[in-house]
Every structure is written in C-alpha cells, then in structure tokens.
Design a protein around this motif. Structure first.
Motif, short mmCIF file in Angstrom:
data_model
loop_
_atom_site.label_atom_id
_atom_site.label_comp_id
_atom_site.label_asym_id
_atom_site.label_seq_id
_atom_site.Cartn_x
_atom_site.Cartn_y
_atom_site.Cartn_z
N THR A 29 -3.31 11.25 -0.80
CA THR A 29 -1.95 10.64 0.27
C THR A 29 -3.08 11.16 1.97
O THR A 29 -2.48 10.20 2.98
CB THR A 29 -0.88 11.96 0.36
OG1 THR A 29 -0.65 12.02 -0.87
CG2 THR A 29 -0.09 12.09 1.68
N GLU A 30 -4.07 11.94 1.66
CA GLU A 30 -4.18 12.23 3.14
C GLU A 30 -5.03 11.04 3.74
O GLU A 30 -6.06 10.61 4.36
CB GLU A 30 -6.00 13.41 3.15
CG GLU A 30 -4.36 14.77 3.34
CD GLU A 30 -5.39 16.05 3.01
OE1 GLU A 30 -6.70 16.06 2.69
OE2 GLU A 30 -5.05 17.27 3.14
N GLU A 31 -5.71 10.58 2.54
CA GLU A 31 -6.55 9.14 2.82
C GLU A 31 -6.32 8.11 3.51
O GLU A 31 -6.17 7.34 4.20
CB GLU A 31 -7.82 8.55 1.17
CG GLU A 31 -9.18 9.98 1.04
CD GLU A 31 -9.68 9.38 -0.01
OE1 GLU A 31 -9.20 8.71 -1.31
OE2 GLU A 31 -10.19 10.52 -0.29
N ASP A 35 -6.50 6.27 7.32
CA ASP A 35 -6.01 4.82 7.03
C ASP A 35 -5.82 3.95 7.57
O ASP A 35 -4.28 3.46 7.48
CB ASP A 35 -6.01 3.84 5.39
CG ASP A 35 -7.02 2.32 4.71
OD1 ASP A 35 -7.74 1.64 5.88
OD2 ASP A 35 -6.52 2.23 4.15
N PRO A 36 -5.81 3.41 8.96
CA PRO A 36 -5.24 2.08 9.33
C PRO A 36 -4.77 1.08 8.91
O PRO A 36 -3.43 0.15 9.52
CB PRO A 36 -5.96 2.27 10.71
CG PRO A 36 -7.28 1.96 10.80
CD PRO A 36 -7.49 3.63 9.51
#
Length: 50
Positions: A29-31, A35-36
C-alpha cells in the motif's frame, strides 16, 4: 506431545502468519501511494470520472 503443546503453538503460528500478511499488505500500500503512475481508486476524490 499432547494438545497442551500443540494448541499454543498453533495459535502463535496463526498470529505470526497474520502479522506477516499485514506487514506485506502495508508495504504494498505504501509503495502504491508513492507511485504517481498507480491507478487511482474509483472512490478517490481525484479519480477519473469515466
């Protein structure tokens, strides 16, 4: 070896499995947040409207 040995062991292994699952999910989730290029959720306020 009886149930008095295996039952606590099974409980601890189950808790360990859930903790590992939670940590992996948190990392993914944090990754995705960082990630734009990641697809926005349809529930997000700034999601595409199509």
């Amino acid at each position: 070896m009886t149930i008095e040995f295996f039952l606590p062991l099974l409980a601890l292994m189950t808790m360990l499995a859930f903790i590992i699952f939670a940590l992996v999910s948190k990392k993914r989730t944090e990754e995705k947040i960082k990630d734009p290029e990641a697809q926005k959720s349809r529930l997000a306020k700034d999601a595409p409207n199509h």
